[in-house]
Scaffold this active site. Structure first.
Site, PDB file in Angstrom:
ATOM      1  CG  ASP A   1     -40.868 -29.349  77.139  1.00 17.03           C
ATOM      2  OD1 ASP A   1     -40.129 -29.181  76.319  1.00 17.03           O
ATOM      3  OD2 ASP A   1     -41.574 -30.336  76.277  1.00 17.03           O
TER       4      ASP A   1
ATOM      5  CG  PHE B   1     -24.216 -32.771  64.332  1.00 20.12           C
ATOM      6  CD1 PHE B   1     -24.297 -32.123  63.639  1.00 20.12           C
ATOM      7  CD2 PHE B   1     -24.250 -33.361  65.439  1.00 20.12           C
ATOM      8  CE1 PHE B   1     -24.497 -30.561  64.004  1.00 20.12           C
ATOM      9  CE2 PHE B   1     -24.871 -31.899  66.439  1.00 20.12           C
ATOM     10  CZ  PHE B   1     -25.135 -30.602  65.197  1.00 20.12           C
TER      11      PHE B   1
ATOM     12  CB  THR C   1     -36.496 -26.451  74.992  1.00 17.96           C
ATOM     13  OG1 THR C   1     -36.316 -27.088  74.117  1.00 17.96           O
ATOM     14  CG2 THR C   1     -35.445 -24.736  74.650  1.00 17.96           C
TER      15      THR C   1
ATOM     16  CG  ASP D   1     -34.759 -28.583  71.571  1.00 25.83           C
ATOM     17  OD1 ASP D   1     -34.388 -30.241  71.916  1.00 25.83           O
ATOM     18  OD2 ASP D   1     -36.058 -29.108  71.124  1.00 25.83           O
TER      19      ASP D   1
ATOM     20  CG  ASN E   1     -37.675 -33.843  79.693  1.00 29.08           C
ATOM     21  OD1 ASN E   1     -39.166 -33.639  79.731  1.00 29.08           O
ATOM     22  ND2 ASN E   1     -36.927 -32.797  79.263  1.00 29.08           N
TER      23      ASN E   1
END
Length: 1047
Positions: A339, A473, A610, A612, A699
């Site tokens: 991760d 955003f 990840t 992200d 997660n």
């Protein structure tokens, strides 16, 4: 501050959940209880082939016609093995239960949600996650109906409706608190339980808990089957030999050697002898093998628990081996799946540098920190080292003031000030929190907000800006803007975003400043910093009035709302005036780049999985030395949604694995917990390599369970990853020591143990085989029955355990300095099928020597006083003494690291053997237990003869000579370990290289990569000046007023 959480149970609609029973929220982690331990544990232990085999042997020994050994030769080892294994399993299960209990009872400064909740209300008026309010209804009995989708593993989606007092409310994922998330800084909250226990989305993503076995375990099972086949072959040969001998010789000598009762023919005698030899040769399948393996693993697990170099004093966290069955697998890791946030990074953002009006700040070496004492509202934890920036602020530099004013206004951060001057920012992302904190310290303190205003203390003067619009955003815009009116009446748009986007929106007059800022951005990006560009625009009053009307129409449109708003945002965000850029450091954990570099030298491939966005993950990849500019080709595959995971399914999965494994580094972005596990499973399936998954959050549980080895980091996201892991510690850098030291040592020790164990048992057992050809295949044993019983349990157990617990080919310093020493474990060179065959051949050779040398030495031999000593008992004693000395010398040759314990075990075992032998063969023992100790006087008569010791010496020499010759030959081609052991001093450490990436700039923009909370802030739903439960006062679920109120 403690937190009270009240979970209100929910009865779902029969339309959606008629097929489901009400689910308990309990999750069982232990396997046994007081009543089920004995039957379940015995059932599990007899699933091992060796244990079931020895139970079968015990039954055979109860049949008089085929019993060739006393019952205690099998019962004693079997009971001891079952008792030791059972005790270890009980301790493991109790520790597992205790750790979960401690986790549940620990003091709650924060609360980890244990079910999927619909959040109704909380004590925090500024909570950004608070999306649904039924305040006026909670003071009375709560009745309602929830209709929602069936339990599934989609973390980002939830569809349902709540019917309450005739009104229907739409439910989506933004109104849910999922199991595993953490509630912080909250006194109380109300939630409706939607999914509980295994039905929660987190548990649906966690996958099934499987029993993990090491590759050596799997190999041992295969080898045990091979040994069974070999045993059956030997017994068949001897049984056929018995049938032939009885037919040709024994039939005619029944007067002297009568057949057993019920035996009427030679073939039937051969059949019975087959089972008799199964009993005699049973030691070729050693029952003590498994219990010895368990003891070795337990000892090596304690080394991990006791390792002070893996202890993290900051939060008093030692390393922990949460399982004792996987130690040697740590020495064979080929792929690591990690991760990112909280595992590689600290998830702590720090304002590091900035560029304002063409001047770069923050390039000063860390000497003396800037003194912010002039600002009473400054954050004392904030550190900055460039004094020139503070001077520019104090001198009233207009661009600098405008720069920090933008940072204090353009965000969605919520402030909390429970004590005067003690500000706490609750930010959507750590990036935004870092920028607002930087502005705060430099004199522009964001103090408060309402849906219509933002309060900022500018250089000690409080100013209230009117908030007119937030241009939020999203992943397409990659920027956000706010439109505010200053106390002086100026109308201004402030914007921040990715440089690749904002540079296209600048006014042409900013070209020269743009070039200077670009150079600074290259420098910032070259150091792995996360960058943002900031700009502003003064707005015309009339234009804005028209624009805000069109904005209202677009925001209330039922169709095409997003597209219409995007067009309006594009329209107003033009001709911006560049102010500069920010650079934020997402601090890596200490030692992460060095650890990754070292593991790469050990031929371990590291994949980062990840959730992200790509830019963030790639940026961290460069920061931690995973990526560098020498990598010519970078391939990026990214789905637009979490459902775009076609490569993990069907025909594409093999191509994905092939392509990914050709790369030096793989970074998977925007993956769900279940997809993390799928990636790990693909590598396990197609590469047949040992995998390790490491993470710190709930997660990561799914991939931790899926990998061969799961490692949990006890960090900021609770204990769920740790509770699901096989090993745990506090910092990623400890993974280096776990693998290169403990893992490598465990694998080498286990390999040495297995080689020696199989060798000594083949050498021990096959002497019976050769003796069968000289005893009429009568199933007579070579050794004394007590020697057979004690050989594995007493005489040879401690020396091999000593080697397996203390041996080191090189010490821990060399293991860390020379990561290439780890490679043989990945290739499984130290123990495999070929090595097993070599051990088998070595054992066969030794058994030949151990039988025929004593046999030849005893054949027609006379004592010095003229008496014969060529009897069975003297031969047996000489053979077993030669055997024990041979295996003791062999363990000495296998030992690379001598300790007092090793010496004591080897010499002590030999001493115990001679002590027991002389005691059991004494006149006194014979007189007391005549039937049990028939070898009366054999020890003193035989071992007093020089010829006997000469034969023993010759046997030992011939058995050891091939081993010594092979090792001398191996020195001509030394291994990496041999080369390292020849050094007298460690090599100088390789120079640390500073990571620079000036050739390219990647958009590592500092934003949370999810849709912003602008609409929520502007709506005011997340702010309430008064308690929803009464017109005045405050509410606490534990107050006397509300303590007995029904919910």
């Amino acid at each position: 501050m403690g937190c009270a959480v009240i979970f209100v149970s929910c009865f779902t609609s029969p339309i959606f959940f008629a097929f489901l029973s009400l689910q308990s929220n309990s999750i069982k982690t232990s396997k046994y209880n007081f009543f089920t331990f004995l039957p379940l544990n015995l059932f599990e232990q007899f699933q091992r082939i060796a244990n079931a085999y020895f139970l079968f042997l015990l039954i055979l020994q109860l049949i008089p016609q085929i019993s060739s050994l006393s019952w205690f030769t099998t019962v004693v080892p079997l009971v001891l093995v079952l008792a030791v294994s059972g005790a270890k399993d009980a301790i493991d299960d109790f520790v597992r239960l205790l750790s979960c209990t401690l986790e549940f009872l620990m003091p709650r400064l924060f609360v980890c949600v244990q079910a999927d909740l619909l959040l109704l209300s909380s004590s925090e008026p500024h909570s950004l996650t608070l999306a649904l309010y039924f305040h006026h209804l909670l003071s009375s009995f709560f009745t309602g109906e929830v209709k929602c989708e069936a339990p599934n593993n989609k973390l980002d989606k939830f569809t349902g409706t709540l019917t309450l007092r005739g009104e229907k409310y739409a439910l989506d994922s933004e109104k849910m608190l999922l199991r595993g998330c953490t509630i912080r800084n909250t006194e109380w909250c109300f939630g409706l339980v939607i999914y509980a226990g295994p039905d929660t989305k987190l548990m649906q993503n966690s996958g099934k808990t499987t029993f993990k076995r090491t590759s050596i375990d799997r190999l041992m099972n295969v080898l045990v089957l091979v040994i069974f086949a070999f045993l059956a072959l030997m017994c068949l040969i001897l049984a056929i030999g018995n049938g032939i001998w009885e037919y040709d010789k024994g039939y005619y000598f029944q007067v002297y050697l009568p057949w057993a009762e019920g035996v009427s023919s030679a073939p039937y005698s051969g059949f019975l002898m087959f089972w008799s030899y199964v009993i005699i040769l049973n030691t070729v399948v050693p029952i003590s093998l498994y219990v010895s393996v368990e003891i070795i693993r337990l000892g090596n697990s304690f080394y991990i628990d006791w390792d002070r170099k893996m202890y993290y004093p900051v939060n008093d966290t030692p390393a922990q081996a949460r399982t004792t069955t996987l130690n040697e697998e740590l020495g064979q890791i080929k792929y690591i799946f990690s991760d990112k946030t909280g595992t590689l990074t600290q998830n702590i953002m720090c304002f590091n540098k900035c560029s304002i009006n063409g001047k770069s700040y923050g390039m000063i070496c860390k000497t003396e920190k800037v003194d912010f004492s002039y600002n009473q509202l400054a954050d004392p934890k904030f550190a900055f080292y460039d004094h020139s920036l503070v001077e520019a602020v104090k001198l009233g530099d207009v661009p600098t003031h405008r720069f920090f004013r933008l940072l204090s206004l353009c965000h969605t951060v919520m402030p909390e000030e429970k004590k005067e001057g003690n500000l706490v920012y609750q930010a959507q992302s750590p990036d935004e929190g870092a920028l607002v904190t930087a502005a705060r310290n430099f004199g522009f303190v964001f103090r408060a907000r309402t849906p219509e205003t933002i309060t900022v203390v500018e250089m000690g003067e409080t100013k209230i800006y009117k908030l007119l619009a937030i241009l939020d955003f999203n992943n397409v815009r990659k920027r956000m803007s706010v439109i505010v009116r200053s106390p002086e009446g100026d109308l201004t748009l402030y914007c921040k975003g990715a440089d690749t986007i904002l540079f296209e929106l600048l006014h042409s007059s900013c070209d020269s400043l743009k070039e200077e800022t670009t150079e600074h951005l290259n420098e910032f990006a070259g150091e792995g910093l996360r960058t943002l560009v900031v700009a502003y625009k003064n707005l015309d009053e009339e234009y804005f009035e028209d624009w805000i009307k069109r904005h209202h129409v677009a925001s209330t449109a039922l169709e095409g709302r997003e597209d219409k708003l995007s067009e309006l945002y594009e329209e107003i965000e033009k001709d911006l005036m560049l102010l500069g850029a920010t650079a934020i450091e997402d601090k890596l954990q200490d030692g992460v780049p060095q650890t990754i570099e070292t593991l790469a030298k050990a031929s371990i491939k590291i994949w980062v999985l990840t959730g992200d966005k790509q830019e963030t993950a790639v940026n961290i990849g460069y920061s931690c030395n995973l990526l560098n500019d020498d990598m010519a080709d970078v391939f990026i595959i990214e789905g637009s949604t979490s459902d775009d995971a076609y490569a993990l399914e069907g025909n594409l999965e093999l191509e994905l694995v092939r392509t990914a494994c050709m790369c030096k580094v793989v970074i998977c972005c925007r993956v769900t917990p279940l997809q993390k596990a799928q990636v790990v499973e693909l590598v396990k399936k197609y590469k047949k390599a040992v995998t390790l998954a490491i993470g710190d959050g709930a997660n990561d549980v799914s991939m931790i369970k899926t990998a061969h080895i799961g490692v949990g980091i006890s960090g900021q996201e609770g204990m769920q990853a740790v509770l699901s892991s096989d090993f745990s510690f506090a910092q990623f850098r400890y993974l280096q020591r776990l693998l290169l030291v403990h893992g490598r040592w465990s694998y080498i020790r286990m390999s040495k143990f297995l080689k020696y164990f199989f060798y000594k048992n083949f050498a021990f057992t096959l002497v019976h085989f050769w003796y069968g050809f000289f005893s009429g295949f009568s199933a007579q044993t070579v050794y004394d029955e007590w020697f057979i019983t004690l050989y594995n349990l007493v005489y040879t157990s401690l020396p091999v355990l000593g080697m397996s617990l203390f041996d080191q080919d090189v010490d821990d310093r060399w293991s860390m300095l020379c990561p290439q020493l780890y490679v043989p474990g990945q290739q499984n060179l130290y123990f495999n099928k070929i090595v097993f065959v070599k051990c088998m051949l070595h054992g066969i050779y030794s058994s030949l020597i151990l039988f025929f040398i004593p046999y030849g030495a005893m054949y027609n031999t006379m004592r010095s006083d003229g008496k014969a000593i060529a009897d069975y008992q003297s031969f047996a004693l000489m053979a077993q003494t030669s055997l024990l000395i041979v295996v003791s010398v062999q363990i000495g040759l296998d030992t690379a690291y001598w300790t007092v314990v090793n010496q004591f075990f080897i010499w002590g075992s030999l001493s115990v053997y001679f002590a027991i032998t002389f005691t059991m063969y004494s006149d006194g023992m014979y007189l007391i237990f005549t039937a049990s100790f028939p070898f009366v006087g054999t020890a003193r008569n035989t071992l007093s003869q020089p010829s006997a010791w000469l034969a023993i010496f010759l046997s030992v020499t011939l058995c050891v000579l091939p081993v010594v010759g092979y090792r001398l030959k191996a020195q001509l081609k030394p291994t990496e370990t041999d080369k390292v052991r020849r050094y007298k001093r460690p090599p100088p450490p390789s120079p640390k290289r500073r990571l620079r990436r000036t050739s390219t700039r990647r958009s590592g923009y500092a934003f949370s990569h999810q849709h912003g909370f602008g609409a929520l802030i502007m709506s005011g739903r997340n702010m309430r000046p008064k308690s929803p439960f009464a017109t005045t006062g405050t509410f606490s679920p534990n107050s006397d007023k509300n303590k007995h109120k029904g919910l």
